[in-house]
Design a protein around this motif. Structure first.
Motif, mmCIF file in Angstrom:
data_model
loop_
_atom_site.group_PDB
_atom_site.id
_atom_site.type_symbol
_atom_site.label_atom_id
_atom_site.label_comp_id
_atom_site.label_asym_id
_atom_site.label_seq_id
_atom_site.Cartn_x
_atom_site.Cartn_y
_atom_site.Cartn_z
ATOM 1 N N SER A 17 45.360 35.328 31.348
ATOM 2 C CA SER A 17 44.677 35.663 32.603
ATOM 3 C C SER A 17 43.346 36.344 32.341
ATOM 4 C CB SER A 17 45.563 36.585 33.448
ATOM 5 O OG SER A 17 46.761 35.933 33.828
ATOM 6 N N TYR A 18 43.290 37.168 31.308
ATOM 7 C CA TYR A 18 42.049 37.852 30.960
ATOM 8 C C TYR A 18 40.960 36.843 30.588
ATOM 9 C CZ TYR A 18 38.746 40.739 28.342
ATOM 10 O OH TYR A 18 37.607 41.346 27.888
ATOM 11 N N LEU A 19 41.335 35.832 29.819
ATOM 12 C CA LEU A 19 40.356 34.827 29.395
ATOM 13 C C LEU A 19 39.895 33.955 30.551
ATOM 14 C CD1 LEU A 19 41.871 33.686 25.977
ATOM 15 C CD2 LEU A 19 39.969 35.253 26.389
ATOM 16 N N GLU A 20 40.714 33.907 31.610
ATOM 17 C CA GLU A 20 40.383 33.051 32.749
ATOM 18 C C GLU A 20 39.721 33.809 33.891
ATOM 19 O OE1 GLU A 20 44.149 31.372 33.631
ATOM 20 O OE2 GLU A 20 44.205 30.099 31.839
ATOM 21 N N LEU A 21 39.455 35.109 33.678
ATOM 22 C CA LEU A 21 38.835 35.895 34.741
ATOM 23 C C LEU A 21 37.474 35.321 35.118
ATOM 24 C CD1 LEU A 21 39.531 39.623 33.750
ATOM 25 C CD2 LEU A 21 40.455 38.390 35.724
ATOM 26 N N GLU A 22 37.237 35.233 36.394
ATOM 27 C CA GLU A 22 35.941 34.753 36.876
ATOM 28 C C GLU A 22 35.063 35.911 37.342
ATOM 29 O OE1 GLU A 22 36.671 31.860 39.865
ATOM 30 O OE2 GLU A 22 37.583 30.399 38.477
ATOM 31 N N GLU A 23 35.715 37.007 37.736
ATOM 32 C CA GLU A 23 34.959 38.165 38.210
ATOM 33 C C GLU A 23 35.454 39.400 37.456
ATOM 34 O OE1 GLU A 23 33.863 40.490 42.392
ATOM 35 O OE2 GLU A 23 35.293 38.831 42.359
ATOM 36 N N PHE A 24 34.569 40.030 36.690
ATOM 37 C CA PHE A 24 34.949 41.161 35.852
ATOM 38 C C PHE A 24 34.737 42.472 36.609
ATOM 39 C CE2 PHE A 24 34.349 37.727 32.945
ATOM 40 C CZ PHE A 24 35.359 37.912 32.011
ATOM 41 N N THR A 25 35.753 42.838 37.376
ATOM 42 C CA THR A 25 35.715 44.093 38.115
ATOM 43 C C THR A 25 36.647 45.104 37.457
ATOM 44 O OG1 THR A 25 37.529 43.475 39.580
ATOM 45 C CG2 THR A 25 35.301 42.800 40.238
ATOM 46 N N TYR A 26 36.427 46.371 37.782
ATOM 47 C CA TYR A 26 37.304 47.415 37.243
ATOM 48 C C TYR A 26 38.738 47.171 37.685
ATOM 49 C CZ TYR A 26 39.212 51.981 36.135
ATOM 50 O OH TYR A 26 39.986 52.989 35.620
ATOM 51 N N TYR A 27 38.898 46.743 38.939
ATOM 52 C CA TYR A 27 40.249 46.527 39.462
ATOM 53 C C TYR A 27 40.950 45.387 38.726
ATOM 54 C CZ TYR A 27 44.145 45.739 42.607
ATOM 55 O OH TYR A 27 45.401 45.586 43.109
#
Length: 286
Positions: free
Chosen positions: A71-81
């Protein structure tokens, strides 16, 4: 007036749930042997149950951490949450694992002493200490439970390579703990172990290495208690077989203590619950 005599104490094997049944007299030593055997089998079951829970927690953590890595590698938006949510689910699994691992270790003393107070736990403790000394991962995971107890979560950050191949066998995402963060939050880790810590370390890799050690320890424990367990079970098996042939009783069998006509205590003699121990033990071996 003279003092009343104490009622006669009798030790028998019989079916507790039927009134008009045959019974077989036994000695106090025989009764104590049944009681002791029940304690041994109960302690052996507790050891297997705790290791089964530890194994299930490890398997669950492994699956969850791998999914979180993807899931980390597939993140599209890097938010703190977004980062927090991934660390939260990994924290839950890691804290569950290190907690039950500590429960397993801490309960070995009481369960071993139920089986034999004449040196069994000392041998197990010696083996556990040798494994502790031989593995930094095991030492760190053991001490992280103290840290989590007083300072909270153990995952301090995430590192990942977005250029890693999707087919790469090596997990490119690292959920790590930070030595400096541990130092800031708690002094509950043993100084000798703290001094060994790298600046950051991969919690998943440490957990995998520690689980190998827990498996080795459990294998040693089951080997050490096997003779006691086999003897205890054999005593029950023989009593059940004899009751079936001489008392015409196949269920409800118990070794009982009577004072006069009043039942004072009893030890139930059946093996369904110990069959469960055998099934769990087989699963744990695999």
């Amino acid at each position: 007036m003279g003092e009343a005599k104490d009622p006669t104490v009798r030790y028998v094997i019989r079916n507790r749930y039927l009134s008009a049944v045959r019974e077989r007299e036994i000695t106090k030593d025989e009764y104590d042997a049944f009681k002791r055997s029940r304690d041994i089998l109960s302690a052996a079951l507790a050891i297997e149950e705790l290791f089964d829970i530890l194994s299930e927690n490890y398997s669950d953590a492994e699956v969850t951490i791998k999914k979180a890595s993807e899931s980390y590698l597939e993140l599209e938006e890097f938010t703190y949450y977004a980062f927090y949510e991934l660390m939260r689910i990994v924290n839950i699994k890691l804290i569950n694992f290190i907690s039950i691992a500590r429960f397993y270790i801490d309960n070995l003393e009481s369960n071993s002493n139920e089986i034999d107070r004449a040196g069994l736990y000392l041998r197990i403790k010696k083996k556990q200490s040798a494994l502790y000394d031989a593995s930094i991962e095991y030492r760190v995971l053991d001490q992280l439970r103290n840290y989590a107890l007083h300072a909270g979560t153990v995952v301090h950050g995430i590192n990942g390579s977005f250029l890693a191949s999707k087919n790469d066998d090596i997990n490119p995402t690292v959920f790590y703990a930070s030595k400096s963060r541990i130092s800031e939050r708690s002094d509950r880790i043993k100084p000798k172990v703290f001094a060994e810590l790298p600046e950051t370390f991969d919690l998943f890799e440490y957990m995998k290495s520690a689980m190998i050690i827990y498996r080795e320890l459990h294998s040693y424990v089951t080997s050490e208690i096997s003779s006691y367990v086999l003897k205890a079970r054999a005593l029950f098996e023989k009593a059940i077989e004899e009751a079936a042939s001489t008392l015409d009783a196949k269920t409800g069998i118990a070794a009982c203590v009577y004072v006069g006509e009043r039942e004072k205590e009893f030890t139930q003699i059946f093996l369904d619950w110990d069959d469960v121990r055998i099934m769990i033990a087989e699963k744990n071996r695999q």
